[in-house]
Design a protein around this motif. Structure first.
Motif: not given
Length: 247
Positions: A12, A14, A47, A50-51, A54, A56-58
């Protein structure tokens, strides 16, 4: 990939604009495991947390919950998000609804429980977190520690497979921190899968199965609490612990 991994984060990345916040993160969390994310401010802990549902988008990579990749959006994402409970720094309770209504809303709307079923579930969870006698009050009538315990009960009411905690005690007065941490420790002991971002080192030592230490958006070190606190392997972790614990 291990067969009992409940959360799998694979490759992942970001970015916020040009800022590379998460750098090729790989992490597996087994069922019933308590993972504590530690690291200096700005290391990417929140972050990453929070991913996992989702918020936060990755930018690239893959995140699976119980073998299913997180969808981009829509109903499928809402369904999967219901499997992932989240407790934030701020309590995010609905100010105009009673404590009981705050906890029953999700199970009724998303899980389709009847009013009676939802209220029975809510009362058992409010009792579990020690605020069942506050059920008919409004959030503003409760202390910060009580509100955060309600927020935990509300997340549990969705019967999630995993619970995410993003610095759940950082907005609390010091004397209220332990009541929330004690609630989290009892959850951990009951086998709830948990990923926790925290600065509470005593809690990390007591509750974690594994410490995952991040710095500059990368996982620098993973180990048991005992090993991490007594014999950190990386210079970044030694520096971090030196500042926090003052060796």
């Amino acid at each position: 990939m291990t067969h009992d991994a409940l959360v799998q984060v694979t490759g992942v990345n970001k970015y916020f604009g040009d800022h590379h916040v998460l750098k090729d993160i790989n992490l597996e969390v087994g069922k019933g495991e308590v993972i504590i994310l530690l690291g200096p401010s700005g290391s990417g802990k929140s972050t990453l947390c929070r991913t996992i549902n989702r918020l936060e988008t990755i930018s690239s990579g893959d995140i699976k919950i119980d073998g299913v990749s997180l969808p981009q959006e829509g109903k499928a994402l809402a369904d999967l998000r219901a499997e992932v409970g989240m407790v934030f720094q701020s309590f995010n309770l609905f100010a105009h609804k009673s404590i009981l209504d705050n906890v029953t809303l999700g199970p009724r709307k998303v899980r389709g429980l009847s009013k009676t079923e939802a209220e029975d579930l809510a009362m058992s969870l409010l009792k579990k977190v020690g605020v069942d006698n506050q059920a008919h009050k409004m959030p503003a009538q409760l202390s910060g520690g009580q509100q955060q315990r309600v927020a935990i009960a509300r997340a549990l009411a969705m019967q999630p497979k995993v619970m995410l905690f993003d610095e759940p005690t950082s907005a609390l007065d010091p004397e209220m921190v332990n009541e929330v941490l004690d609630t989290m420790i009892s959850l951990a002991r009951e086998g709830m899968t948990m990923i926790v971002v925290t600065h509470e080192m005593g809690f990390a030592r007591k509750a974690a199965d594994r410490i995952v230490f991040l710095a500059d958006g990368e996982i620098v070190e993973e180990s048991t609490p005992d090993q991490f606190f007594t014999n950190p392997q990386s210079d970044r972790a030694k520096d971090f612990l030196g500042k926090i614990i003052g060796h």
